[in-house]
Design a protein around this motif. Structure first.
Motif, PDB file in Angstrom:
ATOM      1  N   ALA A  99       0.833  -1.210   0.000  1.00 59.04           N
ATOM      2  CA  ALA A  99       0.000   0.000   0.000  1.00 59.04           C
ATOM      3  C   ALA A  99       0.865   1.256   0.000  1.00 59.04           C
ATOM      4  N   LEU A 100       1.948   1.252   0.756  1.00 58.40           N
ATOM      5  CA  LEU A 100       2.835   2.426   0.767  1.00 58.40           C
ATOM      6  C   LEU A 100       3.540   2.612  -0.574  1.00 58.40           C
ATOM      7  N   TYR A 123       2.328   1.712  -3.533  1.00 57.00           N
ATOM      8  CA  TYR A 123       1.316   2.270  -4.431  1.00 57.00           C
ATOM      9  C   TYR A 123       1.036   3.739  -4.109  1.00 57.00           C
ATOM     10  N   ALA A 124       0.995   4.073  -2.836  1.00 55.40           N
ATOM     11  CA  ALA A 124       0.737   5.463  -2.451  1.00 55.40           C
ATOM     12  C   ALA A 124       1.828   6.380  -2.982  1.00 55.40           C
ATOM     13  N   PHE A 175       1.449   9.470  -5.684  1.00 53.80           N
ATOM     14  CA  PHE A 175       1.651  10.834  -5.199  1.00 53.80           C
ATOM     15  C   PHE A 175       2.448  11.694  -6.171  1.00 53.80           C
ATOM     16  N   ARG A 230      -3.658  11.224  -6.838  1.00 53.62           N
ATOM     17  CA  ARG A 230      -3.132  11.551  -5.505  1.00 53.62           C
ATOM     18  C   ARG A 230      -4.141  11.202  -4.424  1.00 53.62           C
ATOM     19  N   GLN A 231      -5.435  11.374  -4.719  1.00 55.54           N
ATOM     20  CA  GLN A 231      -6.467  11.002  -3.746  1.00 55.54           C
ATOM     21  C   GLN A 231      -6.474   9.492  -3.510  1.00 55.54           C
ATOM     22  N   GLY A 287      -3.847   7.664  -3.786  1.00 55.81           N
ATOM     23  CA  GLY A 287      -2.648   7.472  -2.975  1.00 55.81           C
ATOM     24  C   GLY A 287      -2.917   7.704  -1.493  1.00 55.81           C
ATOM     25  N   ILE A 288      -3.753   8.698  -1.190  1.00 58.54           N
ATOM     26  CA  ILE A 288      -4.115   8.957   0.208  1.00 58.54           C
ATOM     27  C   ILE A 288      -4.904   7.775   0.778  1.00 58.54           C
ATOM     28  N   TYR A 292      -4.501   4.660  -0.079  1.00 61.57           N
ATOM     29  CA  TYR A 292      -3.506   3.616   0.188  1.00 61.57           C
ATOM     30  C   TYR A 292      -2.725   3.914   1.465  1.00 61.57           C
ATOM     31  N   VAL A 293      -2.411   5.172   1.720  1.00 57.60           N
ATOM     32  CA  VAL A 293      -1.735   5.527   2.975  1.00 57.60           C
ATOM     33  C   VAL A 293      -2.629   5.213   4.165  1.00 57.60           C
TER      34      VAL A 293
END
Length: 143
Positions: free
Chosen positions: A20-21, A23-24, A28, A56-57, A59-60, A62-63
């Motif tokens: 997940a990080l 991919y984030a 980003f 980017r959203q 990505g958020i 995934y974070v």
């Protein structure tokens, strides 16, 4: 600090958090987002600034998934019941969505990686849910 007792659960949560990080971070930054979109090909290659905003959203999201998994590591399995159930249901629907998109692509697709990776994430959460002792039955026909 880690309160999960099962080694497989810890390993799966850490692997899902790491992916997940990755991919984030990929979503980003504009350069890596462009590389991701170029790999998709077709109409996706014409991406504007609004498309990068939505990436980017994602990505958020995934974070947030990675943070949720790390917090689940620091809590007991009983305290993570709702989180594990929610992630099990959400990853199942995401897998069904990936399956639907893969099946309805005109002319077929050679890129099965999104379907496979989403299936592995769903399977990982299913294993975590079962190993934490939260399933009501021992097989599929438990109802």
């Amino acid at each position: 600090m880690i309160k999960q007792n099962d080694t497989a659960t810890i390993t799966l949560l850490l692997l899902i958090s790491l992916v997940a990080l990755i991919y984030a971070l990929m979503f980003f930054y504009a350069n890596t987002a462009e590389a991701f979109i170029a790999r998709l090909g077709g109409d996706f290659a014409q991406q504007g600034e609004s498309g990068y905003f939505w990436m980017r959203q994602i990505g958020i999201i995934y974070v947030a998934l990675a943070i949720g998994n790390i917090i689940a590591l620091m809590a007991t399995p009983e305290q993570c019941t709702v989180y594990f159930r929610a992630m099990l249901v959400l990853t199942f629907f995401a897998f069904m969505r990936a399956l639907w998109i893969t099946m309805t692509v005109e002319g077929g697709t050679n890129n099965l990686m999104p379907l496979i990776s989403q299936g592995l994430v769903w399977l990982g959460f299913l294993i975590i849910y079962a190993r934490s002792g939260q399933r009501s039955g021992s097989n599929v026909l438990w109802f």
